[in-house]
Structures are given as C-alpha cells and as structure tokens.
Motif scaffolding. Structure first.
Motif, PDB file in Angstrom:
ATOM      1  N   THR A  55      41.650  95.408   7.518  1.00  0.00           N
ATOM      2  CA  THR A  55      40.471  95.881   6.799  1.00  0.00           C
ATOM      3  C   THR A  55      39.643  96.804   7.674  1.00  0.00           C
ATOM      4  OG1 THR A  55      40.338  93.878   5.447  1.00  0.00           O
ATOM      5  CG2 THR A  55      38.324  95.157   5.680  1.00  0.00           C
ATOM      6  N   SER A  56      39.409  96.378   8.903  1.00  0.00           N
ATOM      7  CA  SER A  56      38.579  97.144   9.815  1.00  0.00           C
ATOM      8  C   SER A  56      39.192  98.516  10.117  1.00  0.00           C
ATOM      9  CB  SER A  56      38.359  96.362  11.115  1.00  0.00           C
ATOM     10  OG  SER A  56      37.456  97.052  11.953  1.00  0.00           O
ATOM     11  N   PHE A  57      40.482  98.527  10.439  1.00  0.00           N
ATOM     12  CA  PHE A  57      41.151  99.800  10.719  1.00  0.00           C
ATOM     13  C   PHE A  57      41.212 100.671   9.462  1.00  0.00           C
ATOM     14  CE2 PHE A  57      41.974  98.299  14.818  1.00  0.00           C
ATOM     15  CZ  PHE A  57      42.674  99.224  15.571  1.00  0.00           C
ATOM     16  N   GLY A  58      41.316 100.063   8.307  1.00  0.00           N
ATOM     17  CA  GLY A  58      41.361 100.811   7.051  1.00  0.00           C
ATOM     18  C   GLY A  58      40.031 101.412   6.651  1.00  0.00           C
ATOM     19  N   ARG A  68      34.005 105.789   4.987  1.00  0.00           N
ATOM     20  CA  ARG A  68      34.634 105.332   6.221  1.00  0.00           C
ATOM     21  C   ARG A  68      33.581 105.236   7.318  1.00  0.00           C
ATOM     22  NH1 ARG A  68      38.124 103.975   3.222  1.00  0.00           N
ATOM     23  NH2 ARG A  68      40.118 104.985   2.933  1.00  0.00           N
ATOM     24  N   SER A  69      33.799 104.330   8.248  1.00  0.00           N
ATOM     25  CA  SER A  69      32.813 104.091   9.304  1.00  0.00           C
ATOM     26  C   SER A  69      33.247 104.703  10.626  1.00  0.00           C
ATOM     27  CB  SER A  69      32.600 102.590   9.488  1.00  0.00           C
ATOM     28  OG  SER A  69      31.763 102.355  10.605  1.00  0.00           O
ATOM     29  N   TRP A  70      32.487 105.680  11.074  1.00  0.00           N
ATOM     30  CA  TRP A  70      32.751 106.257  12.397  1.00  0.00           C
ATOM     31  C   TRP A  70      32.205 105.334  13.477  1.00  0.00           C
ATOM     32  CZ3 TRP A  70      30.398 108.666   8.338  1.00  0.00           C
ATOM     33  CH2 TRP A  70      29.005 108.720   8.349  1.00  0.00           C
ATOM     34  N   ASP A  71      31.222 104.491  13.154  1.00  0.00           N
ATOM     35  CA  ASP A  71      30.730 103.502  14.122  1.00  0.00           C
ATOM     36  C   ASP A  71      31.800 102.452  14.419  1.00  0.00           C
ATOM     37  OD1 ASP A  71      28.226 104.665  14.435  1.00  0.00           O
ATOM     38  OD2 ASP A  71      27.343 103.501  12.800  1.00  0.00           O
ATOM     39  N   ALA A  72      32.554 102.049  13.398  1.00  0.00           N
ATOM     40  CA  ALA A  72      33.639 101.093  13.612  1.00  0.00           C
ATOM     41  C   ALA A  72      34.743 101.739  14.461  1.00  0.00           C
ATOM     42  CB  ALA A  72      34.212 100.609  12.278  1.00  0.00           C
ATOM     43  N   PHE A  73      35.023 103.007  14.200  1.00  0.00           N
ATOM     44  CA  PHE A  73      36.022 103.712  15.020  1.00  0.00           C
ATOM     45  C   PHE A  73      35.587 103.722  16.479  1.00  0.00           C
ATOM     46  CE2 PHE A  73      37.349 107.520  17.259  1.00  0.00           C
ATOM     47  CZ  PHE A  73      38.731 107.411  17.177  1.00  0.00           C
ATOM     48  N   THR A  74      34.324 104.051  16.718  1.00  0.00           N
ATOM     49  CA  THR A  74      33.799 104.095  18.081  1.00  0.00           C
ATOM     50  C   THR A  74      33.876 102.725  18.737  1.00  0.00           C
ATOM     51  OG1 THR A  74      32.340 105.933  17.514  1.00  0.00           O
ATOM     52  CG2 THR A  74      31.782 104.685  19.483  1.00  0.00           C
ATOM     53  N   ALA A  75      33.557 101.684  17.981  1.00  0.00           N
ATOM     54  CA  ALA A  75      33.632 100.319  18.520  1.00  0.00           C
ATOM     55  C   ALA A  75      35.066  99.986  18.946  1.00  0.00           C
ATOM     56  CB  ALA A  75      33.132  99.311  17.493  1.00  0.00           C
ATOM     57  N   TRP A  76      36.024 100.279  18.083  1.00  0.00           N
ATOM     58  CA  TRP A  76      37.418 100.000  18.418  1.00  0.00           C
ATOM     59  C   TRP A  76      37.880 100.848  19.593  1.00  0.00           C
ATOM     60  CZ3 TRP A  76      40.186  95.967  17.566  1.00  0.00           C
ATOM     61  CH2 TRP A  76      40.004  95.198  16.408  1.00  0.00           C
ATOM     62  N   LYS A  77      37.488 102.105  19.592  1.00  0.00           N
ATOM     63  CA  LYS A  77      37.908 103.007  20.670  1.00  0.00           C
ATOM     64  C   LYS A  77      37.376 102.518  22.020  1.00  0.00           C
ATOM     65  CE  LYS A  77      39.446 107.222  21.873  1.00  0.00           C
ATOM     66  NZ  LYS A  77      40.800 107.638  21.861  1.00  0.00           N
ATOM     67  N   LYS A  78      36.112 102.138  22.044  1.00  0.00           N
ATOM     68  CA  LYS A  78      35.507 101.662  23.298  1.00  0.00           C
ATOM     69  C   LYS A  78      35.950 100.253  23.669  1.00  0.00           C
ATOM     70  CE  LYS A  78      31.289 104.421  23.120  1.00  0.00           C
ATOM     71  NZ  LYS A  78      29.833 104.379  22.970  1.00  0.00           N
ATOM     72  N   GLY A  79      36.211  99.417  22.662  1.00  0.00           N
ATOM     73  CA  GLY A  79      36.494  98.014  22.915  1.00  0.00           C
ATOM     74  C   GLY A  79      37.955  97.650  23.015  1.00  0.00           C
ATOM     75  N   TRP A  80      38.850  98.606  22.774  1.00  0.00           N
ATOM     76  CA  TRP A  80      40.282  98.303  22.726  1.00  0.00           C
ATOM     77  C   TRP A  80      40.767  97.570  23.973  1.00  0.00           C
ATOM     78  CZ3 TRP A  80      43.924  97.418  19.493  1.00  0.00           C
ATOM     79  CH2 TRP A  80      45.258  97.471  19.875  1.00  0.00           C
ATOM     80  N   TYR A  81      40.381  98.046  25.143  1.00  0.00           N
ATOM     81  CA  TYR A  81      40.860  97.418  26.372  1.00  0.00           C
ATOM     82  C   TYR A  81      40.077  96.167  26.760  1.00  0.00           C
ATOM     83  CZ  TYR A  81      44.484 100.791  27.067  1.00  0.00           C
ATOM     84  OH  TYR A  81      45.626 101.528  26.898  1.00  0.00           O
ATOM     85  N   SER A  82      39.102  95.786  25.950  1.00  0.00           N
ATOM     86  CA  SER A  82      38.446  94.490  26.134  1.00  0.00           C
ATOM     87  C   SER A  82      39.322  93.368  25.582  1.00  0.00           C
ATOM     88  CB  SER A  82      37.098  94.452  25.410  1.00  0.00           C
ATOM     89  OG  SER A  82      36.223  95.398  25.935  1.00  0.00           O
ATOM     90  N   LEU A  83      40.171  93.706  24.600  1.00  0.00           N
ATOM     91  CA  LEU A  83      41.073  92.715  24.022  1.00  0.00           C
ATOM     92  C   LEU A  83      42.074  92.257  25.072  1.00  0.00           C
ATOM     93  CD1 LEU A  83      42.001  94.547  20.699  1.00  0.00           C
ATOM     94  CD2 LEU A  83      40.364  92.692  20.946  1.00  0.00           C
ATOM     95  N   THR A  84      42.520  91.020  24.948  1.00  0.00           N
ATOM     96  CA  THR A  84      43.565  90.561  25.857  1.00  0.00           C
ATOM     97  C   THR A  84      44.830  91.378  25.592  1.00  0.00           C
ATOM     98  OG1 THR A  84      44.495  88.877  24.378  1.00  0.00           O
ATOM     99  CG2 THR A  84      42.636  88.198  25.803  1.00  0.00           C
ATOM    100  N   TYR A  85      45.671  91.445  26.588  1.00  0.00           N
ATOM    101  CA  TYR A  85      46.925  92.187  26.446  1.00  0.00           C
ATOM    102  C   TYR A  85      47.734  91.670  25.256  1.00  0.00           C
ATOM    103  CZ  TYR A  85      51.607  93.918  27.337  1.00  0.00           C
ATOM    104  OH  TYR A  85      52.834  94.506  27.193  1.00  0.00           O
ATOM    105  N   ASP A  86      47.853  90.351  25.136  1.00  0.00           N
ATOM    106  CA  ASP A  86      48.635  89.772  24.038  1.00  0.00           C
ATOM    107  C   ASP A  86      48.060  90.129  22.679  1.00  0.00           C
ATOM    108  OD1 ASP A  86      50.472  88.650  25.766  1.00  0.00           O
ATOM    109  OD2 ASP A  86      49.519  86.676  25.772  1.00  0.00           O
ATOM    110  N   ASN A  87      46.735  90.170  22.568  1.00  0.00           N
ATOM    111  CA  ASN A  87      46.114  90.545  21.292  1.00  0.00           C
ATOM    112  C   ASN A  87      46.352  92.020  20.973  1.00  0.00           C
ATOM    113  OD1 ASN A  87      45.212  87.973  20.698  1.00  0.00           O
ATOM    114  ND2 ASN A  87      43.239  88.293  21.678  1.00  0.00           N
TER     115      ASN A  87
END
Length: 110
Positions: A55-58, A68-87
């Motif tokens: 849903t979020s990526f969509g 569409r949310s450019w704020d959500a894109f920015t959050a994912w772009k900035k936060g991607w490497y905060s996720l664990t490797y397995d996630n």
C-alpha cells in the motif's frame, strides 16, 4: 504481535480514506520504524506488514503527482537503510513479485 497486526491493518485502511494525505507518510514511517527494530520475516506479522508495504509503495511518488505522496517517497528513500538487512531482502523479494513502480525500484536499488 496481535496488537501490532491490528495497528498496521488500521493504519493501512486509513490510507484509503478521502483526504488521508498525512496517513501516507505516517504509514511509511511506521513501517520503516518497525522494520528497523525487529525482523519481520517468518513471524505472524509478515503478511500484514508486506500488505501495508505494498500500500505504502503504491501510494508514493518521487514526483508531485495528485493522489500520490512525495513525503512517503522521501521517508522510504531516507529510511531504507534503517531497515534490517533481512527486512530489506524480504521487501525486495515481495515487491519484485508484485510489479514495483519505478519510484519503488529507486528506493530498493539505492
């Protein structure tokens, strides 16, 4: 886990309401935070989490596109490497099987 599943389902549903602009970025931030503090794969939370990720990526966009949310894109772009490797690996596998957008591809391939 039951509580987290319920919260994610509700948050995911909020994004489908009219005028839910804040919910898009909230959902992205919640998913990023949750994915940074625990591994989700092979837990009872996995299915609900991945549904909310879809849903979020969509609902996100790099460009300012109506609906569409450019704020959500920015959050994912900035936060991607905060996720664990397995996630990150789990999300990559899931999204590749679910036809990822170019913006989503940019996030996961950075």
């Amino acid at each position: 886990m039951k509580f987290l599943k319920d919260v994610l389902k509700r948050k995911d549903n909020f994004t489908s309401e009219n005028g839910a602009w804040n919910q898009y970025v909230h959902l992205a931030n919640w998913l990023i935070h949750l994915g940074s503090i625990m591994d989700i794969k092979d837990t009872s939370l996995e299915e609900v989490y991945l549904s909310a990720v879809r849903t979020s990526f969509g609902n996100m966009s790099k460009k300012q596109i109506f609906g569409r949310s450019w704020d959500a894109f920015t959050a994912w772009k900035k936060g991607w490497y905060s996720l664990t490797y397995d996630n990150r690996q789990m999300i990559i596998e899931f999204l590749k099987d679910n036809h990822i957008s170019d913006d989503g591809e940019e996030v996961i391939s950075q």
